[in-house]
Write an enzyme that holds these catalytic residues in place. Structure first.
Site, PDB file in Angstrom:
ATOM      1  N   LYS A  55       0.807  -1.135  -0.011  1.00  0.00           N
ATOM      2  CA  LYS A  55      -0.100   0.052  -0.095  1.00  0.00           C
ATOM      3  C   LYS A  55       1.028   1.191  -0.123  1.00  0.00           C
ATOM      4  O   LYS A  55       1.887   1.211   0.469  1.00  0.00           O
ATOM      5  CB  LYS A  55      -0.894  -0.109   1.201  1.00  0.00           C
ATOM      6  CG  LYS A  55      -0.139   0.199   2.405  1.00  0.00           C
ATOM      7  CD  LYS A  55      -1.351   0.245   3.468  1.00  0.00           C
ATOM      8  CE  LYS A  55      -0.560   0.469   5.013  1.00  0.00           C
ATOM      9  NZ  LYS A  55       0.314   1.637   5.063  1.00  0.00           N
ATOM     10  N   LYS A  84       1.045  -0.085  10.010  1.00  0.00           N
ATOM     11  CA  LYS A  84       2.017   0.632   9.397  1.00  0.00           C
ATOM     12  C   LYS A  84       1.645   1.973   8.812  1.00  0.00           C
ATOM     13  O   LYS A  84       0.738   2.560   8.581  1.00  0.00           O
ATOM     14  CB  LYS A  84       2.215  -0.237   7.930  1.00  0.00           C
ATOM     15  CG  LYS A  84       2.550  -1.677   8.116  1.00  0.00           C
ATOM     16  CD  LYS A  84       4.006  -1.772   8.722  1.00  0.00           C
ATOM     17  CE  LYS A  84       4.481  -3.481   9.219  1.00  0.00           C
ATOM     18  NZ  LYS A  84       3.851  -3.870  10.335  1.00  0.00           N
ATOM     19  N   ASP A  85       3.006   2.884   8.546  1.00  0.00           N
ATOM     20  CA  ASP A  85       2.895   4.116   8.243  1.00  0.00           C
ATOM     21  C   ASP A  85       2.106   4.555   7.043  1.00  0.00           C
ATOM     22  O   ASP A  85       2.011   3.836   6.155  1.00  0.00           O
ATOM     23  CB  ASP A  85       4.262   4.554   8.127  1.00  0.00           C
ATOM     24  CG  ASP A  85       5.037   4.720   9.253  1.00  0.00           C
ATOM     25  OD1 ASP A  85       5.547   5.622   9.994  1.00  0.00           O
ATOM     26  OD2 ASP A  85       5.670   3.492   9.664  1.00  0.00           O
ATOM     27  N   LYS A  86       1.398   5.710   7.179  1.00  0.00           N
ATOM     28  CA  LYS A  86       0.640   6.160   5.792  1.00  0.00           C
ATOM     29  C   LYS A  86       1.646   6.739   4.925  1.00  0.00           C
ATOM     30  O   LYS A  86       1.419   6.509   3.905  1.00  0.00           O
ATOM     31  CB  LYS A  86      -0.187   7.351   6.525  1.00  0.00           C
ATOM     32  CG  LYS A  86      -1.199   7.862   5.435  1.00  0.00           C
ATOM     33  CD  LYS A  86      -1.905   8.848   5.850  1.00  0.00           C
ATOM     34  CE  LYS A  86      -2.841   9.724   4.802  1.00  0.00           C
ATOM     35  NZ  LYS A  86      -3.868  10.736   5.382  1.00  0.00           N
TER      36      LYS A  86
END
Length: 362
Positions: A55, A84-86
């Site tokens: 993503k 998880k980080d954006k």
């Protein structure tokens, strides 16, 4: 240094002593890549489908909601190991009940790509990961600064880093811990359960970071000054100071320290400080810090003296957290024609890549 967030907003102590390195670091899909390392191999059979997905520009929650809406699945039925980080390109595993296999096979989205699927017996649960592998690109890096970064990486490969919670833990404005403190002190009521827990977790994390920063500062003083001066500055007995100065590792272990085998294992009191500090230097075990609460092991002796200031009993559940971690599989590549410095490394679960970068570039 330019960046999306202030990596050291709470003014935490660095243990490396070099000056600030002025480079460009931005968390985005091109310069920040996170790949989840599963805790175990998936079985290839069972009532769940494990999807390896990639993503970008989406938080894990946003991605899961998009997937659930698209395939007609309830959000709670999707399993995942960690958030998880954006602002990154991230690769992680999720589990979806097998009944949605047909919809999974036809799923498409511009910011989410399903890379592979495999059957598995169980739903993936929070924490079911070994760690994460990171790729990070720093820009506007001069030849001189590239050498300084390499030197810093060499020390980190040898000694590791303080296991601070990263800025992500404290919200967009870095102040979630203040709301947590207000809840603990009774000056703020938060009826929404999930928000209340988030604020309390942020306050616990802030207390841990504050304790760890103080211990790093004391360790630096022990390395920098003579025993007599340290006795006056910190109030430690001269015999203890001599023991601490003899420790090879820059993070000085104290009598009564609660240790844990690394990268996992039981927690125990350090009985023989000299022996345990040597094993710490060899990455076999690490000191732990306190996430305060009513049901948690407490250190003893001198270690407890430095811990009690940050021990708030009002939290229901506490825990011990590694005070120190050792980034592994460290690789680097300097592209002089572009002034890019690229590095990759792995960290155990719960540790923050942004803290590695913060330690390197100050």
């Amino acid at each position: 240094m330019e960046e999306n967030t202030n990596l050291n907003k709470h003014n935490l102590q660095y243990y490396l002593n070099h000056s600030k390195i002025d480079v460009l670091f931005k968390q985005n899909k091109d310069d920040f890549v996170v790949t989840e390392i599963p805790l175990y191999d998936f079985t290839g059979e069972g009532e769940h489908i494990v999807v390896k997905l990639r993503k970008k520009d989406l938080s894990t929650w946003d991605a899961l909601q998009i997937i659930a809406d698209s395939i007609g699945c309830k959000l709670r039925d999707i399993g995942y190991a960690g958030l998880k980080d954006k602002n990154a390109m991230t690769i992680q595993h999720i589990s979806i009940p097998k009944q949605f296999e047909e919809k999974i096979n036809s799923f498409t989205h511009e910011n989410i790509k399903f890379l592979e699927t495999i059957n598995h017996n169980n739903k993936i649960r929070i924490g079911h990961l070994k760690g994460n592998k990171f790729f990070i690109r720093l820009k506007r890096v001069s030849v001189m600064d590239a050498k300084k970064i390499e030197q810093a990486l060499g020390k980190i490969a040898t000694y590791g880093i303080p296991n601070y919670f990263g800025v992500q833990r404290f919200g967009a404005y870095g102040d979630n811990h203040e709301k947590g403190q207000q809840i603990v002190e009774g000056t703020l009521k938060e009826k929404r359960r999930n928000l209340k827990q988030m604020y309390l977790n942020a306050y616990q994390s802030f207390l841990f970071n504050s304790w760890l920063s103080k211990r790093v500062e004391i360790s630096k003083l022990i390395d920098a000054f003579e025993p007599k001066e340290i006795c006056e500055k910190v109030g430690l007995h001269q015999d203890i100071v001599k023991q601490l100065k003899a420790q090879v590792h820059p993070f000085k272990m104290l009598p009564g320290e609660l240790m844990s085998h690394y990268p996992f294992g039981k927690i125990f009191i350090a009985e023989e400080l000299e022996v345990e500090s040597e094993k710490f230097y060899k990455k076999d075990r690490v000191p732990t810090g306190l996430l305060p609460g009513k049901r948690v092991k407490i250190s003893e002796g001198l270690a407890q003296e430095f811990e009690k200031e940050f021990d708030k009993k009002t939290f229901e559940d506490g825990a011990r957290r590694f005070a120190w971690v050792f980034p592994d599989e460290i690789e680097s590549n300097y592209k002089e024609d572009k002034n890019w410095f690229e590095l990759s490394f792995t960290l155990p679960k719960g540790s923050y890549a942004t803290q590695v970068i913060s330690e390197i570039i100050h």
